[in-house]
Design an enzyme around this catalytic site. Structure first.
Site, PDB file in Angstrom:
ATOM      1  N   HIS A  72       0.842  -1.206   0.000  1.00  0.00           N
ATOM      2  CA  HIS A  72       0.000   0.000   0.000  1.00  0.00           C
ATOM      3  C   HIS A  72       0.866   1.240   0.000  1.00  0.00           C
ATOM      4  CE1 HIS A  72       0.947  -0.118   4.258  1.00  0.00           C
ATOM      5  NE2 HIS A  72       0.465   1.091   4.399  1.00  0.00           N
ATOM      6  N   LYS A 115       9.415  -2.781   3.367  1.00  0.00           N
ATOM      7  CA  LYS A 115      10.572  -2.647   4.260  1.00  0.00           C
ATOM      8  C   LYS A 115      10.539  -3.716   5.337  1.00  0.00           C
ATOM      9  CE  LYS A 115      14.087  -0.069   5.579  1.00  0.00           C
ATOM     10  NZ  LYS A 115      14.828  -1.351   5.771  1.00  0.00           N
ATOM     11  N   LYS A 126       3.664  -1.941  12.019  1.00  0.00           N
ATOM     12  CA  LYS A 126       4.705  -1.161  12.704  1.00  0.00           C
ATOM     13  C   LYS A 126       4.960   0.158  11.971  1.00  0.00           C
ATOM     14  CE  LYS A 126       8.085  -3.916  13.896  1.00  0.00           C
ATOM     15  NZ  LYS A 126       9.362  -4.657  14.013  1.00  0.00           N
ATOM     16  N   LYS A 182       9.547  -8.980   5.064  1.00  0.00           N
ATOM     17  CA  LYS A 182      10.560  -9.650   5.893  1.00  0.00           C
ATOM     18  C   LYS A 182      11.215 -10.739   5.074  1.00  0.00           C
ATOM     19  CE  LYS A 182      11.461  -9.331  10.338  1.00  0.00           C
ATOM     20  NZ  LYS A 182      11.423  -8.035  10.951  1.00  0.00           N
ATOM     21  N   SER A 200      15.817   3.396  10.094  1.00  0.00           N
ATOM     22  CA  SER A 200      16.071   2.900   8.733  1.00  0.00           C
ATOM     23  C   SER A 200      15.483   3.869   7.715  1.00  0.00           C
ATOM     24  CB  SER A 200      15.416   1.524   8.523  1.00  0.00           C
ATOM     25  OG  SER A 200      16.266   0.509   8.977  1.00  0.00           O
TER      26      SER A 200
END
Ligand code: GLU
Length: 469
Positions: free
Chosen positions: A63, A68, A92, A104, A360
């Site tokens: 979306h 990430k 998160k 992930k 990050s």
């Protein structure tokens, strides 16, 4: 007995929160599922044998792009785990307003069993597979460190990506958590631990919540137990120690140690490094069974290792008043229910350990802008501060001491900006979640409130994208 499914556990928490949102079943289903799943096997020659390595990358949601999330090296890596962790990344990022979708990756190996040279070849081969399948790239999917990986692995990933994409001006932004010399950002290494500290400190600063738990406001003097002395656990423990909390127990997989007067975190870290074990630290009591530390009397328990460590079996014996999930998924849904019943405050992973991905994001922005934070404004701010101070001294006729002067003149370095950006992010996220919790008396725990905040943000984003025609 059926095997524990981490992804099911995440979906269970999602479903619990979904009824407090305005979205219909179809939208919720789209948010919940993993959009793209890559499972690969590839051969690597280790010594004189060919080993077939199993690995994954899951993009839970696109979306927002890029996707990430970290890459984990562990023998326990499996598809269910990677899917769950990718989903948690989506929620998160939404909670801390980091404009990424969740992903992930994982390689199913025990990194301790390989020489650095072999690990490098496995990491490079995995990266080439990701490149081939378009599961990596500054605008597509950006990996980072996770359990079993760190700066070294990220620089191998970067180097492989650059070699296969010559001339791509933004190639540096294909991975985060890199060494500073390779485009990393100062403050990334300790970011998750510092975020854990900021998040718990913020909640401990709320008088009504502390009163309910029978605790004093603030973190000073609090008794803390930390499970896991990896990057996240070590830094979380360090920041609590620096803020005046007492680290009464530290646990690693070989065992745990306890000292009622508090442990010196750095000394324990050095002891483990030199002796190979956390056990037998001078002045501390040993626990041969590492998980016993989770059941020690304390104010704050910080599980900072792996998922599923506190479950229906041991949750009734946990005595902490606050549990801060520095790891991803350390509590099962059964444990959650037990803690709601017992009145224990669980500060959930998807919010509490978001410091890593927040920084990050800062690293990714730095790579895309090709300039170090603070480079443009540091000297200007220092000159301006000097002028202000000079005027003040002239007007008051008083001189400021040297130490105070240094503090007042100091212009922001990269690490100052990164840390203050992280602090701001964690404080805002805490208040957003607590406000949502307070506005819905039927919500029983902070995890559900966090999911409500996350689902609302991802749902809005999907709707505004026009993805539901
Ligand atoms: N692996 C970390 C996490 O689970 C960091 C992810 C990132 O920086 O992208 O949040």
């Amino acid at each position: 007995m059926s095997e524990y499914s981490f992804f099911d556990a995440v979906c269970k928490s999602f479903d619990k929160a979904a009824k407090f949102t305005k979205y219909d079943a179809g939208v919720l289903e789209q948010i919940k599922q993993c959009n793209s799943v890559l499972r690969i096997h590839f051969p690597v020659k280790i010594g004189d044998k060919i080993e077939v390595i199993k690995a994954y990358r899951v993009q839970h949601s696109q979306h927002k792009l890029p996707c990430k999330g970290g890459i984990r090296f562990s023998e326990m890596v499996n598809l269910d785990e990677v899917m769950a962790l990718a989903a948690l990344m989506t929620y998160k990022c939404a909670i801390v307003n980091v404009p990424f979708g969740g992903a992930k990756g994982g390689i199913s190996i025990d990194p301790k069993k390989y020489a650095a040279y072999d690990l490098e070849r496995i990491t490079r081969r995995y990266t080439s597979e990701l490149i081939k399948k378009k599961f990596i790239g500054p605008g597509e999917d950006v990996p980072a460190p996770d359990y079993g990986t760190g700066e070294r692995e990220m620089s191998w990933i970067l180097d492989t990506f650059m070699a296969m994409n010559p001339g791509e001006v933004d190639a540096m932004a294909c991975v985060t958590g890199k060494p500073v010399s390779q485009g990393g950002v100062r403050g990334r290494r300790e970011a998750t631990g510092l975020g854990v500290f900021f998040g718990i400190r913020e909640v401990c600063g709320m008088p009504d919540i502390m009163k309910k738990l029978g605790l004093e406001v603030g973190v000073e003097g609090k008794r803390v137990v930390v499970q896991g002395l990896g990057n996240v656990g070590y830094h979380s423990a360090k920041f609590f120690e620096e803020a005046g909390a007492k680290i009464v127990a530290l646990a690693e997989y070989e065992g745990a140690i306890y000292n009622d007067d508090g442990l010196d975190v750095d000394a324990v870290f050095q002891h483990r490094k030199s002796s190979g074990s956390i056990l037998n630290f001078p002045g501390a009591t040993n626990f041969e069974v590492s998980s016993d530390a989770l059941e020690k009397e304390c104010d704050i328990l910080i599980p900072a290792a792996l998922e599923n460590v506190i479950n229906g079996d041991n949750a009734p014996r946990v005595k902490a008043k606050i549990i801060g999930e520095a790891a991803n998924g350390p509590l099962t849904p059964e444990a959650d229910e037990i803690f709601i019943e017992k009145g224990v405050l669980v500060i959930p992973d998807m919010y509490l350990n978001a410091g890593g991905v927040t920084v990050s994001y800062f690293e990714w922005l730095k790579n895309l802008s090709h300039v170090r934070y603070g480079r443009l404004e540091k000297r200007f701010t220092e000159n301006q501060n000097a002028q202000l101070l000079e005027q003040m001294e002239e007007l008051t006729g008083k001189k400021v001491s040297r130490t105070q002067k240094d503090l007042m003149l100091h212009g922001p370095d990269e690490v100052d900006l990164v840390r203050s950006g992280l602090e701001e992010t964690m404080i805002n996220a805490t208040h957003e979640i607590i406000d949502c919790w307070r506005a819905n008396p039927e919500i029983k725990d902070m995890r559900t409130a966090s999911f409500v905040v996350a689902i609302n943000k991802v749902g809005t984003s999907y709707s505004e994208l026009g993805i539901f025609p």
